[in-house]
Design a protein around this motif. Structure first.
Motif, mmCIF file in Angstrom:
data_model
loop_
_atom_site.group_PDB
_atom_site.id
_atom_site.type_symbol
_atom_site.label_atom_id
_atom_site.label_comp_id
_atom_site.label_asym_id
_atom_site.label_seq_id
_atom_site.Cartn_x
_atom_site.Cartn_y
_atom_site.Cartn_z
ATOM 1 N N THR A 58 0.838 -1.199 0.000
ATOM 2 C CA THR A 58 0.000 0.000 0.000
ATOM 3 C C THR A 58 0.874 1.252 0.000
ATOM 4 O O THR A 58 2.053 1.189 0.377
ATOM 5 N N PRO A 59 0.317 2.393 -0.406
ATOM 6 C CA PRO A 59 1.080 3.653 -0.333
ATOM 7 C C PRO A 59 1.571 3.944 1.080
ATOM 8 O O PRO A 59 2.675 4.461 1.266
ATOM 9 N N GLN A 60 0.773 3.599 2.095
ATOM 10 C CA GLN A 60 1.178 3.834 3.483
ATOM 11 C C GLN A 60 2.383 2.974 3.851
ATOM 12 O O GLN A 60 3.311 3.439 4.544
ATOM 13 N N GLU A 61 2.393 1.722 3.389
ATOM 14 C CA GLU A 61 3.526 0.843 3.678
ATOM 15 C C GLU A 61 4.790 1.350 2.984
ATOM 16 O O GLU A 61 5.878 1.345 3.583
ATOM 17 N N ARG A 62 4.659 1.799 1.754
ATOM 18 C CA ARG A 62 5.824 2.335 1.051
ATOM 19 C C ARG A 62 6.356 3.586 1.759
ATOM 20 O O ARG A 62 7.574 3.786 1.862
ATOM 21 N N GLN A 63 5.434 4.423 2.234
ATOM 22 C CA GLN A 63 5.852 5.636 2.944
ATOM 23 C C GLN A 63 6.648 5.279 4.187
ATOM 24 O O GLN A 63 7.685 5.914 4.480
ATOM 25 N N LYS A 64 6.208 4.271 4.929
ATOM 26 C CA LYS A 64 6.908 3.886 6.150
ATOM 27 C C LYS A 64 8.270 3.259 5.827
ATOM 28 O O LYS A 64 9.249 3.484 6.551
ATOM 29 N N ILE A 65 8.345 2.496 4.769
ATOM 30 C CA ILE A 65 9.629 1.910 4.380
ATOM 31 C C ILE A 65 10.608 3.019 3.982
ATOM 32 O O ILE A 65 11.790 2.996 4.372
ATOM 33 N N ARG A 66 10.138 3.998 3.229
ATOM 34 C CA ARG A 66 11.008 5.122 2.854
ATOM 35 C C ARG A 66 11.437 5.914 4.096
ATOM 36 O O ARG A 66 12.573 6.395 4.169
ATOM 37 N N LEU A 67 10.535 6.040 5.051
ATOM 38 C CA LEU A 67 10.888 6.719 6.295
ATOM 39 C C LEU A 67 11.995 5.958 7.018
ATOM 40 O O LEU A 67 12.952 6.565 7.520
ATOM 41 N N ILE A 68 11.888 4.642 7.073
ATOM 42 C CA ILE A 68 12.927 3.836 7.717
ATOM 43 C C ILE A 68 14.275 4.053 7.037
ATOM 44 O O ILE A 68 15.306 4.232 7.706
ATOM 45 N N LEU A 69 14.295 4.069 5.712
ATOM 46 C CA LEU A 69 15.543 4.277 4.985
ATOM 47 C C LEU A 69 16.127 5.658 5.280
ATOM 48 O O LEU A 69 17.347 5.814 5.421
ATOM 49 N N ASP A 70 15.266 6.647 5.386
ATOM 50 C CA ASP A 70 15.731 8.005 5.678
ATOM 51 C C ASP A 70 16.286 8.092 7.095
ATOM 52 O O ASP A 70 17.344 8.720 7.320
ATOM 53 N N VAL A 71 15.605 7.474 8.048
ATOM 54 C CA VAL A 71 16.081 7.478 9.435
ATOM 55 C C VAL A 71 17.379 6.699 9.541
ATOM 56 O O VAL A 71 18.304 7.100 10.280
ATOM 57 N N ARG A 72 17.497 5.600 8.823
ATOM 58 C CA ARG A 72 18.729 4.820 8.824
ATOM 59 C C ARG A 72 19.901 5.687 8.372
ATOM 60 O O ARG A 72 20.972 5.694 9.014
ATOM 61 N N ALA A 73 19.726 6.419 7.272
ATOM 62 C CA ALA A 73 20.804 7.288 6.779
ATOM 63 C C ALA A 73 21.125 8.374 7.800
ATOM 64 O O ALA A 73 22.306 8.692 8.032
ATOM 65 N N PHE A 74 20.104 8.944 8.422
ATOM 66 C CA PHE A 74 20.313 9.956 9.450
ATOM 67 C C PHE A 74 21.111 9.382 10.621
ATOM 68 O O PHE A 74 22.054 10.014 11.128
ATOM 69 N N ALA A 75 20.734 8.181 11.075
ATOM 70 C CA ALA A 75 21.398 7.581 12.228
ATOM 71 C C ALA A 75 22.873 7.310 11.947
ATOM 72 O O ALA A 75 23.731 7.475 12.827
ATOM 73 N N ILE A 76 23.187 6.910 10.734
ATOM 74 C CA ILE A 76 24.579 6.633 10.364
ATOM 75 C C ILE A 76 25.359 7.930 10.180
ATOM 76 O O ILE A 76 26.449 8.111 10.751
ATOM 77 N N ASN A 77 24.804 8.845 9.412
ATOM 78 C CA ASN A 77 25.541 10.052 9.035
ATOM 79 C C ASN A 77 25.554 11.130 10.112
ATOM 80 O O ASN A 77 26.559 11.837 10.276
ATOM 81 N N GLN A 78 24.444 11.263 10.837
ATOM 82 C CA GLN A 78 24.344 12.338 11.823
ATOM 83 C C GLN A 78 24.678 11.882 13.248
ATOM 84 O O GLN A 78 25.249 12.662 14.009
ATOM 85 N N LEU A 79 24.346 10.645 13.590
ATOM 86 C CA LEU A 79 24.573 10.178 14.951
ATOM 87 C C LEU A 79 25.791 9.272 15.076
ATOM 88 O O LEU A 79 26.214 8.952 16.184
ATOM 89 N N GLY A 80 26.350 8.838 13.942
ATOM 90 C CA GLY A 80 27.519 7.976 13.989
ATOM 91 C C GLY A 80 27.214 6.554 14.403
ATOM 92 O O GLY A 80 28.101 5.842 14.898
ATOM 93 N N LEU A 81 25.968 6.099 14.195
ATOM 94 C CA LEU A 81 25.641 4.718 14.535
ATOM 95 C C LEU A 81 26.230 3.761 13.504
ATOM 96 O O LEU A 81 26.560 4.150 12.385
ATOM 97 N N HIS A 82 26.340 2.506 13.894
ATOM 98 C CA HIS A 82 27.028 1.501 13.095
ATOM 99 C C HIS A 82 26.461 1.411 11.680
ATOM 100 O O HIS A 82 25.257 1.242 11.494
#
Length: 351
Positions: A58-82
């Motif tokens: 569904t569009p809602q599921e795709r939106q949440k998956i894209r959000l996860i990918l964006d948060v993942r990049a933020f956590a790595i690049n901005q917070l220095g997570l593994h």
């Protein structure tokens, strides 16, 4: 067809489990259950790019998956997570929860029942991929007189031993919880001190909450409704934590009184009743309705309270560390990566 990247590591892990099972507080049957459950998840992974193109999503599921990918990049690049391959694959489950977490405690002491595992040390909870298995162990503990608490789990971390996939169960989270969860679980891959589960979980909760605020500020701005809504939730969480902490302190004082076990249990029942009855008095201090049904969702007992405390210890230690790093969350995380087990405050010890 090539060998899956996770298979050699799983073989090594299985061999290590078999070598250490006799030293563990858990039987071979349980460890086999966990290994089989983990294999089933790893074997069903699909590249997230393919899932985003799946017309059945569904569009809602795709939106949440894209959000996860964006948060993942933020956590790595901005917070220095593994930086790993975690959350770059997707697994569709045929159930609402990926696993179930069981915790227990005696009814007259705020002492968590602890299991011993290879790699992790003692932990105040035990995970199961199958609910019926969890229910059997819950029943066995209750037959021994323990309070128990069994809850469904939508996400968990393998602590970096495997690349954790996005699970379909995670898509049931609201956006705030999803952001918090991804940061929380990625923190586990970055910092994990063996035998200090309460420290690890409380640190991950602290970083998840603070990291979510930073993410929302960068994405929407501090004046945006999204940022204000989450800030209100966090303010309410502090009110709730204060209420639960006072309840735990009151019970702890009771359990240390030189009175009979029967008297402790009788007075404990009175304290629980009073806590539930008085709880609406705090609603006037809350900005959202999010915490109003806490006491309606599960019966109150020591296991429920201790399960909550594992994730929400007094954050003073983390706040001081953050202040010492100039309020820079990335620097604070880097500092905790260097922390030794003997530097963990006693309040976080499992036993």
């Amino acid at each position: 067809m090539g060998t899956p990247a996770w298979l050699p590591r799983l073989v090594r892990l299985s061999a290590l489990i078999l070598c250490t099972v006799c030293l563990s507080g858990c039987g071979l049957g349980y460890l086999w259950h966990v290994a089989v459950g983990q294999v089933a998840i790893l074997a069903r992974q699909h590249p997230v790019e393919d899932v985003l193109q799946d017309e059945h999503r569904t569009p809602q599921e795709r939106q949440k998956i894209r959000l996860i990918l964006d948060v993942r990049a933020f956590a790595i690049n901005q917070l220095g997570l593994h930086d790993s391959h975690s959350y770059t694959t997707f697994v569709h489950l045929d159930r609402p929860y990926v696993s179930y977490s069981l915790s227990a405690a005696p009814p007259d002491a705020l002492t968590p029942y602890a299991w011993r595992f290879p790699f992790l040390g003692h932990t105040p909870y035990k995970g199961f991929f199958k609910k019926d298995y969890a229910l059997r162990e819950q029943h066995a503990l209750e037959q021994q007189g323990y309070d128990t608490y069994l809850r469904g789990v939508r996400a968990y971390s393998t602590l970096g031993y495997f690349s954790d996939p996005i699970l379909s169960s995670m898509l049931a989270y609201d956006d705030f919880s999803l952001i918090n969860t991804i940061i929380h679980e990625m923190l586990h891959q970055t910092v994990w001190i063996k035998g200090s589960v309460s420290f690890n979980e409380s640190l991950a909760s602290f970083v998840g909450e603070r990291g979510t605020l930073v993410y929302l500020a960068q994405r929407y701005g501090v004046d945006a409704p999204e940022y204000q809504r989450y800030s209100d939730q966090r303010a309410d969480a502090l009110v709730f934590e204060e209420y639960i902490r006072a309840l735990i302190e009151r019970l702890d004082a009771l359990y240390h009184e030189p009175i009979s076990r029967a008297d402790k249990l009788r007075r404990r029942a009175q304290i629980f009743t009073e806590a539930v009855t008085a709880y609406p008095d705090v609603f006037v201090r809350m900005k959202t309705p999010d915490y109003r049904t806490f006491f309606e969702r599960q019966p109150l007992n020591n296991a429920v309270l201790l399960a909550y405390r594992v994730y929400h210890r007094d954050p003073t230690f983390f706040e001081q560390a953050l202040a010492e790093q100039g309020g820079d969350l990335r620097r604070m995380i880097a500092y905790f990566k260097t922390l030794r087990a003997d530097q963990i405050p006693a309040q976080f010890h499992t036993r």
